[in-house]
Design a protein around this motif. Structure first.
Motif, PDB file in Angstrom:
ATOM      1  N   ARG A   1       0.603  -1.692   0.239  1.00 15.03           N
ATOM      2  CA  ARG A   1       0.053  -0.136  -0.204  1.00 15.03           C
ATOM      3  C   ARG A   1       0.524   0.904   0.165  1.00 15.03           C
ATOM      4  NH1 ARG A   1       1.218   1.207   5.107  1.00 15.03           N
ATOM      5  NH2 ARG A   1       1.746  -1.074   6.431  1.00 15.03           N
ATOM      6  N   ILE A   2       0.291   1.716  -0.973  1.00  8.47           N
ATOM      7  CA  ILE A   2       1.369   3.839  -0.872  1.00  8.47           C
ATOM      8  C   ILE A   2       0.161   4.918  -0.360  1.00  8.47           C
ATOM      9  CG2 ILE A   2       2.627   5.352  -1.733  1.00  8.47           C
ATOM     10  CD1 ILE A   2       1.973   3.472  -4.156  1.00  8.47           C
ATOM     11  N   ASP A   3       0.537   4.585   1.538  1.00  8.24           N
ATOM     12  CA  ASP A   3      -0.327   5.765   2.494  1.00  8.24           C
ATOM     13  C   ASP A   3       0.920   7.059   2.876  1.00  8.24           C
ATOM     14  OD1 ASP A   3       0.267   4.506   4.238  1.00  8.24           O
ATOM     15  OD2 ASP A   3      -0.986   3.128   4.769  1.00  8.24           O
TER      16      ASP A   3
ATOM     17  N   LEU B   1       9.022   5.207  -0.455  1.00 11.42           N
ATOM     18  CA  LEU B   1       8.749   5.162  -2.264  1.00 11.42           C
ATOM     19  C   LEU B   1       9.566   7.026  -2.882  1.00 11.42           C
ATOM     20  CD1 LEU B   1       7.680   4.113  -5.203  1.00 11.42           C
ATOM     21  CD2 LEU B   1       5.499   5.334  -4.335  1.00 11.42           C
ATOM     22  N   GLN B   2       9.361   8.111  -2.131  1.00 16.37           N
ATOM     23  CA  GLN B   2       9.488   8.926  -2.616  1.00 16.37           C
ATOM     24  C   GLN B   2      11.435   8.969  -2.689  1.00 16.37           C
ATOM     25  OE1 GLN B   2       7.619  12.653  -1.899  1.00 16.37           O
ATOM     26  NE2 GLN B   2       9.671  12.971  -4.244  1.00 16.37           N
ATOM     27  N   LYS B   3      11.383   8.384  -1.474  1.00 16.26           N
ATOM     28  CA  LYS B   3      13.521   8.320  -1.219  1.00 16.26           C
ATOM     29  C   LYS B   3      13.628   7.137  -2.404  1.00 16.26           C
ATOM     30  CE  LYS B   3      16.168   7.097   2.694  1.00 16.26           C
ATOM     31  NZ  LYS B   3      16.646   6.812   3.932  1.00 16.26           N
ATOM     32  N   ALA B   4      13.119   6.398  -2.202  1.00 15.83           N
ATOM     33  CA  ALA B   4      13.331   4.948  -3.326  1.00 15.83           C
ATOM     34  C   ALA B   4      13.601   5.662  -4.841  1.00 15.83           C
ATOM     35  CB  ALA B   4      12.724   3.856  -3.084  1.00 15.83           C
ATOM     36  N   LEU B   5      12.600   6.571  -5.445  1.00  8.82           N
ATOM     37  CA  LEU B   5      12.665   7.464  -6.489  1.00  8.82           C
ATOM     38  C   LEU B   5      13.821   8.029  -6.657  1.00  8.82           C
ATOM     39  CD1 LEU B   5       8.776   7.533  -7.352  1.00  8.82           C
ATOM     40  CD2 LEU B   5      10.401   5.812  -8.440  1.00  8.82           C
ATOM     41  N   ASN B   6      13.261   9.515  -5.586  1.00  6.71           N
ATOM     42  CA  ASN B   6      15.157   9.892  -5.703  1.00  6.71           C
ATOM     43  C   ASN B   6      16.186   9.349  -6.036  1.00  6.71           C
ATOM     44  OD1 ASN B   6      12.847  11.979  -4.990  1.00  6.71           O
ATOM     45  ND2 ASN B   6      13.106  12.114  -3.301  1.00  6.71           N
ATOM     46  N   ALA B   7      16.423   8.618  -5.293  1.00 10.76           N
ATOM     47  CA  ALA B   7      17.837   8.104  -5.057  1.00 10.76           C
ATOM     48  C   ALA B   7      18.123   7.559  -7.119  1.00 10.76           C
ATOM     49  CB  ALA B   7      17.587   6.844  -3.943  1.00 10.76           C
TER      50      ALA B   7
ATOM     51  N   ALA C   1      -1.135  11.244  -0.397  1.00 11.51           N
ATOM     52  CA  ALA C   1       0.476  11.076  -0.441  1.00 11.51           C
ATOM     53  C   ALA C   1       0.860  10.288  -1.566  1.00 11.51           C
ATOM     54  CB  ALA C   1       0.167   9.998   0.584  1.00 11.51           C
ATOM     55  N   GLY C   2       0.760   8.900  -1.785  1.00  9.11           N
ATOM     56  CA  GLY C   2       0.890   8.314  -2.862  1.00  9.11           C
ATOM     57  C   GLY C   2       1.091   9.036  -3.879  1.00  9.11           C
ATOM     58  N   LEU C   3       0.092   9.501  -4.258  1.00 14.58           N
ATOM     59  CA  LEU C   3       0.086  10.237  -5.456  1.00 14.58           C
ATOM     60  C   LEU C   3       0.784  11.125  -5.576  1.00 14.58           C
ATOM     61  CD1 LEU C   3      -3.768  10.082  -6.314  1.00 14.58           C
ATOM     62  CD2 LEU C   3      -2.254   8.326  -7.429  1.00 14.58           C
ATOM     63  N   TRP C   4       0.528  12.331  -4.970  1.00 16.01           N
ATOM     64  CA  TRP C   4       2.088  13.631  -5.257  1.00 16.01           C
ATOM     65  C   TRP C   4       3.375  12.790  -5.256  1.00 16.01           C
ATOM     66  CZ3 TRP C   4       0.938  17.483  -6.994  1.00 16.01           C
ATOM     67  CH2 TRP C   4      -0.806  18.206  -6.488  1.00 16.01           C
ATOM     68  N   VAL C   5       3.744  11.293  -4.935  1.00 17.24           N
ATOM     69  CA  VAL C   5       5.154  11.288  -4.751  1.00 17.24           C
ATOM     70  C   VAL C   5       4.902  10.888  -6.842  1.00 17.24           C
ATOM     71  CG1 VAL C   5       6.784   8.823  -4.012  1.00 17.24           C
ATOM     72  CG2 VAL C   5       5.543   9.642  -2.877  1.00 17.24           C
ATOM     73  N   LEU C   6       3.938   9.920  -6.769  1.00 15.88           N
ATOM     74  CA  LEU C   6       4.048  10.310  -8.203  1.00 15.88           C
ATOM     75  C   LEU C   6       4.424  11.239  -9.224  1.00 15.88           C
ATOM     76  CD1 LEU C   6       1.551   7.262  -8.853  1.00 15.88           C
ATOM     77  CD2 LEU C   6       4.253   7.060  -8.105  1.00 15.88           C
ATOM     78  N   VAL C   7       4.086  12.313  -9.381  1.00 15.64           N
ATOM     79  CA  VAL C   7       3.927  13.343  -9.565  1.00 15.64           C
ATOM     80  C   VAL C   7       4.678  13.957  -9.490  1.00 15.64           C
ATOM     81  CG1 VAL C   7       2.843  15.612  -9.567  1.00 15.64           C
ATOM     82  CG2 VAL C   7       1.087  13.592 -10.232  1.00 15.64           C
ATOM     83  N   ASN C   8       5.750  13.868  -8.349  1.00 12.80           N
ATOM     84  CA  ASN C   8       6.947  14.573  -7.872  1.00 12.80           C
ATOM     85  C   ASN C   8       7.953  14.189  -8.532  1.00 12.80           C
ATOM     86  OD1 ASN C   8       5.890  16.956  -6.502  1.00 12.80           O
ATOM     87  ND2 ASN C   8       6.305  15.065  -4.468  1.00 12.80           N
TER      88      ASN C   8
END
Lengths: 147, 111
Positions: free
Chosen positions: B19-21, B28-34, B56-63
Protein backbone atom coordinates in the motif's frame (compact mmCIF):
# COMPACT_ATOMS: atom_id res chain seq x y z
CA UNK A 1 -22.19 2.27 17.82
CA UNK A 2 -18.64 0.98 18.27
CA UNK A 3 -15.60 3.14 18.97
CA UNK A 4 -11.84 2.66 19.04
CA UNK A 5 -9.12 5.25 19.71
CA UNK A 6 -6.03 4.89 17.53
CA UNK A 7 -2.73 6.67 18.23
CA UNK A 8 -2.34 9.67 15.89
CA UNK A 9 0.48 8.11 13.90
CA UNK A 10 0.77 7.20 10.23
CA UNK A 11 1.43 3.61 11.32
CA UNK A 12 -2.23 3.56 12.54
CA UNK A 13 -3.59 4.21 9.03
CA UNK A 14 -3.85 0.52 8.05
CA UNK A 15 -5.82 -0.31 11.20
CA UNK A 16 -8.09 2.73 10.76
CA UNK A 17 -8.86 1.74 7.14
CA UNK A 18 -9.50 -1.84 8.27
CA UNK A 19 -11.80 -0.74 11.11
CA UNK A 20 -14.03 1.22 8.75
CA UNK A 21 -13.79 -1.33 5.91
CA UNK A 22 -15.16 -4.01 8.24
CA UNK A 23 -17.96 -1.67 9.28
CA UNK A 24 -18.72 -1.00 5.59
CA UNK A 25 -18.85 -4.75 4.97
CA UNK A 26 -21.26 -5.14 7.87
CA UNK A 27 -23.41 -2.40 6.35
CA UNK A 28 -23.48 -4.65 3.25
CA UNK A 29 -21.99 -1.97 1.04
CA UNK A 30 -20.72 -3.00 -2.38
CA UNK A 31 -16.98 -3.48 -2.97
CA UNK A 32 -16.46 -0.14 -4.76
CA UNK A 33 -18.13 1.74 -1.89
CA UNK A 34 -15.94 -0.09 0.65
CA UNK A 35 -12.79 0.97 -1.29
CA UNK A 36 -14.07 4.56 -1.38
CA UNK A 37 -14.69 4.53 2.40
CA UNK A 38 -11.13 3.25 2.96
CA UNK A 39 -9.64 6.06 0.87
CA UNK A 40 -11.80 8.76 2.49
CA UNK A 41 -10.97 7.70 6.08
CA UNK A 42 -7.26 7.41 5.22
CA UNK A 43 -7.28 10.98 3.89
CA UNK A 44 -9.21 12.18 6.95
CA UNK A 45 -6.82 10.51 9.41
CA UNK A 46 -3.76 11.78 7.52
CA UNK A 47 -5.18 15.31 7.63
CA UNK A 48 -5.80 15.01 11.39
CA UNK A 49 -2.17 14.00 11.98
CA UNK A 50 -0.73 16.59 9.58
CA UNK A 51 -2.95 19.57 10.28
CA UNK A 52 -4.89 19.16 13.55
CA UNK A 53 -2.04 17.60 15.55
CA UNK A 54 0.68 19.04 13.29
CA UNK A 55 2.72 15.86 13.59
CA UNK A 56 2.72 12.29 14.81
CA UNK A 57 2.27 11.18 18.41
CA UNK A 58 0.43 14.28 19.62
CA UNK A 59 -2.93 12.66 20.40
CA UNK A 60 -5.45 10.00 19.50
CA UNK A 61 -7.89 9.69 16.62
CA UNK A 62 -11.20 8.43 18.04
CA UNK A 63 -13.03 6.40 15.42
CA UNK A 64 -16.70 5.43 15.66
CA UNK A 65 -19.28 4.23 13.23
CA UNK A 66 -23.01 3.77 12.91
CA UNK A 67 -24.11 0.90 10.72
CA UNK A 68 -27.41 0.43 8.92
CA UNK A 69 -28.09 -1.75 5.88
CA UNK A 70 -26.72 0.19 2.92
CA UNK A 71 -25.54 3.11 5.04
CA UNK A 72 -22.38 3.74 7.02
CA UNK A 73 -21.73 6.81 9.15
CA UNK A 74 -18.07 7.44 9.97
CA UNK A 75 -17.22 9.61 12.97
CA UNK A 76 -13.64 10.72 13.65
CA UNK A 77 -12.68 12.94 16.57
CA UNK A 78 -9.39 14.56 17.57
CA UNK A 79 -8.22 17.09 20.12
CA UNK A 80 -5.86 19.00 17.88
CA UNK A 81 -6.06 22.44 16.34
CA UNK A 82 -9.51 23.53 15.15
CA UNK A 83 -10.05 22.67 11.51
CA UNK A 84 -12.00 25.01 9.28
CA UNK A 85 -12.67 23.34 5.91
CA UNK A 86 -13.66 26.68 4.39
CA UNK A 87 -10.02 27.78 4.64
CA UNK A 88 -8.92 24.92 2.38
CA UNK A 89 -9.02 25.94 -1.26
CA UNK A 90 -10.43 23.26 -3.53
CA UNK A 91 -7.81 22.00 -5.99
CA UNK A 92 -8.38 22.63 -9.68
CA UNK A 93 -8.02 19.08 -10.91
CA UNK A 94 -7.95 20.31 -14.53
CA UNK A 95 -4.67 22.17 -14.00
CA UNK A 96 -1.37 20.53 -14.82
CA UNK A 97 -0.22 18.81 -11.58
CA UNK A 98 3.22 20.44 -12.03
CA UNK A 99 1.67 23.80 -11.23
CA UNK A 100 -0.64 22.63 -8.46
CA UNK A 101 0.02 23.07 -4.78
CA UNK A 102 0.26 19.90 -2.75
CA UNK A 103 -2.72 20.86 -0.55
CA UNK A 104 -6.43 20.25 -0.49
CA UNK A 105 -6.48 16.93 -2.36
CA UNK A 106 -7.38 14.91 0.76
CA UNK A 107 -10.48 17.01 1.45
CA UNK A 108 -11.40 16.88 -2.25
CA UNK A 109 -11.21 13.06 -2.08
CA UNK A 110 -13.35 12.92 1.05
CA UNK A 111 -16.04 15.17 -0.45
CA UNK A 112 -16.02 13.31 -3.76
CA UNK A 113 -16.07 9.78 -2.34
CA UNK A 114 -18.60 10.19 0.49
CA UNK A 115 -22.24 11.21 0.29
CA UNK A 116 -21.90 13.82 3.03
CA UNK A 117 -18.98 15.34 4.93
CA UNK A 118 -19.49 17.59 7.96
CA UNK A 119 -16.97 19.14 10.31
CA UNK A 120 -17.62 20.68 13.71
CA UNK A 121 -15.39 21.97 16.50
CA UNK A 122 -15.94 22.68 20.17
CA UNK A 123 -13.31 23.69 22.72
CA UNK A 124 -14.51 20.85 24.97
CA UNK A 125 -14.70 18.00 22.45
CA UNK A 126 -12.28 19.15 19.75
CA UNK A 127 -12.80 18.41 16.07
CA UNK A 128 -15.53 16.07 14.95
CA UNK A 129 -15.83 14.81 11.41
CA UNK A 130 -18.94 12.96 10.26
CA UNK A 131 -19.03 11.32 6.85
CA UNK A 132 -21.83 9.21 5.43
CA UNK A 133 -21.55 6.61 2.69
CA UNK A 134 -24.69 5.27 1.11
CA UNK A 135 -23.98 2.27 -1.07
CA UNK A 136 -25.78 -0.29 -3.08
CA UNK A 137 -27.13 -2.92 -0.68
CA UNK A 138 -25.94 -6.36 -1.74
CA UNK A 139 -28.25 -9.33 -1.71
CA UNK A 140 -26.96 -12.43 0.12
CA UNK A 141 -26.12 -13.98 -3.24
CA UNK A 142 -24.18 -10.91 -4.43
CA UNK A 143 -22.45 -10.73 -1.07
CA UNK A 144 -21.27 -14.34 -1.46
CA UNK A 145 -20.08 -13.62 -5.01
CA UNK A 146 -18.16 -10.54 -3.81
CA UNK A 147 -16.33 -12.65 -1.24
CA UNK B 1 5.65 -1.90 1.06
CA UNK B 2 8.42 -3.52 -0.97
CA UNK B 3 10.23 -1.78 -3.80
CA UNK B 4 12.34 -3.72 -6.28
CA UNK B 5 14.14 -1.93 -9.10
CA UNK B 6 15.67 -3.65 -12.13
CA UNK B 7 17.90 -1.81 -14.58
CA UNK B 8 16.93 -2.69 -18.15
CA UNK B 9 18.55 -1.60 -21.41
CA UNK B 10 16.51 1.58 -21.92
CA UNK B 11 14.75 2.13 -18.61
CA UNK B 12 14.44 1.05 -14.99
CA UNK B 13 11.55 -1.20 -14.01
CA UNK B 14 10.29 -0.61 -10.48
CA UNK B 15 7.99 -3.21 -8.93
CA UNK B 16 6.06 -1.95 -5.94
CA UNK B 17 4.24 -4.34 -3.62
CA UNK B 18 1.83 -3.16 -0.93
CA UNK B 19 0.00 0.00 0.00
CA UNK B 20 1.15 3.57 -0.66
CA UNK B 21 -0.20 5.84 2.08
CA UNK B 22 1.20 8.62 4.30
CA UNK B 23 3.22 6.01 6.21
CA UNK B 24 4.91 4.40 3.20
CA UNK B 25 4.92 7.27 0.65
CA UNK B 26 8.15 8.81 2.08
CA UNK B 27 9.95 5.47 1.50
CA UNK B 28 8.83 5.38 -2.12
CA UNK B 29 9.80 9.03 -2.60
CA UNK B 30 13.28 8.30 -1.23
CA UNK B 31 13.74 5.24 -3.48
CA UNK B 32 12.62 7.12 -6.61
CA UNK B 33 14.77 10.15 -5.76
CA UNK B 34 17.81 7.88 -5.36
CA UNK B 35 17.23 6.37 -8.82
CA UNK B 36 16.70 9.81 -10.40
CA UNK B 37 19.78 11.24 -8.67
CA UNK B 38 21.79 8.37 -10.20
CA UNK B 39 20.73 9.59 -13.65
CA UNK B 40 17.77 7.27 -14.31
CA UNK B 41 15.00 9.34 -15.91
CA UNK B 42 13.06 6.65 -17.78
CA UNK B 43 11.10 4.78 -15.16
CA UNK B 44 8.39 2.12 -15.44
CA UNK B 45 6.33 1.72 -12.28
CA UNK B 46 4.64 -1.67 -12.12
CA UNK B 47 1.67 -1.11 -9.82
CA UNK B 48 0.05 -4.53 -10.26
CA UNK B 49 0.68 -5.38 -6.61
CA UNK B 50 -0.33 -2.02 -5.18
CA UNK B 51 -3.68 -2.48 -3.47
CA UNK B 52 -4.10 1.02 -2.08
CA UNK B 53 -2.86 4.52 -2.91
CA UNK B 54 -3.78 7.77 -1.14
CA UNK B 55 -3.17 11.36 -2.20
CA UNK B 56 0.22 11.23 -0.42
CA UNK B 57 1.24 8.37 -2.73
CA UNK B 58 -0.13 10.10 -5.82
CA UNK B 59 1.96 13.19 -5.11
CA UNK B 60 5.08 10.98 -4.94
CA UNK B 61 4.32 9.82 -8.50
CA UNK B 62 3.76 13.41 -9.65
CA UNK B 63 6.99 14.65 -8.03
CA UNK B 64 8.97 11.86 -9.70
CA UNK B 65 7.33 12.72 -13.03
CA UNK B 66 8.28 16.40 -12.64
CA UNK B 67 11.93 15.48 -12.11
CA UNK B 68 12.09 12.93 -14.93
CA UNK B 69 10.39 15.15 -17.51
CA UNK B 70 12.71 18.09 -16.78
CA UNK B 71 14.80 18.96 -19.89
CA UNK B 72 12.87 16.28 -21.81
CA UNK B 73 15.27 13.73 -20.42
CA UNK B 74 12.70 11.02 -19.68
CA UNK B 75 9.43 10.24 -17.99
CA UNK B 76 7.62 7.99 -15.53
CA UNK B 77 5.13 5.58 -17.08
CA UNK B 78 2.69 3.35 -15.21
CA UNK B 79 1.92 -0.31 -15.85
CA UNK B 80 -0.77 -2.75 -14.72
CA UNK B 81 -2.83 -0.40 -12.58
CA UNK B 82 -5.99 -1.70 -10.97
CA UNK B 83 -9.35 0.03 -11.37
CA UNK B 84 -8.97 1.29 -7.80
CA UNK B 85 -5.64 3.01 -8.55
CA UNK B 86 -7.01 4.35 -11.84
CA UNK B 87 -10.01 5.84 -10.02
CA UNK B 88 -7.73 7.59 -7.48
CA UNK B 89 -5.51 9.01 -10.26
CA UNK B 90 -8.62 10.17 -12.11
CA UNK B 91 -10.17 11.80 -9.05
CA UNK B 92 -6.93 13.75 -8.49
CA UNK B 93 -6.86 14.83 -12.14
CA UNK B 94 -3.50 13.12 -12.69
CA UNK B 95 -4.43 10.71 -15.51
CA UNK B 96 -3.36 13.10 -18.32
CA UNK B 97 0.04 13.47 -16.67
CA UNK B 98 0.99 9.77 -17.05
CA UNK B 99 1.11 7.24 -19.85
CA UNK B 100 -0.61 4.11 -18.59
CA UNK B 101 0.11 0.68 -20.10
CA UNK B 102 -1.80 -2.53 -19.54
CA UNK B 103 1.35 -4.52 -18.77
CA UNK B 104 5.04 -4.00 -18.05
CA UNK B 105 6.19 -5.40 -21.41
CA UNK B 106 4.29 -2.68 -23.27
CA UNK B 107 5.46 -0.02 -20.80
CA UNK B 108 9.11 -1.05 -21.14
CA UNK B 109 8.72 -1.25 -24.92
CA UNK B 110 7.51 2.36 -25.01
CA UNK B 111 11.06 3.62 -24.36
Amino acid sequence: MRSIAFPGRFSSLSEIREFFARAAEEAALDEKSICEVELAVDEAASNIIDHAYEGEGKGDIECSCEIEPGRLEVIMRDHGKAFNPEKVKAPNTRNNPRRRKQRGLGLHFMKSLMDSVEFSFSSKNGNELRMVKIGKVLTDQEHTQQE
Amino acid sequence: MEILSTALKRCVLININGRIDSETAPHLQKALNALIDEGNYKLVLDLSKVDFISSAGLWVLVNAQKKCKRFNRGEVVLASISQRIHDALDLAGFIPYFKVFEDTAKAVGSF
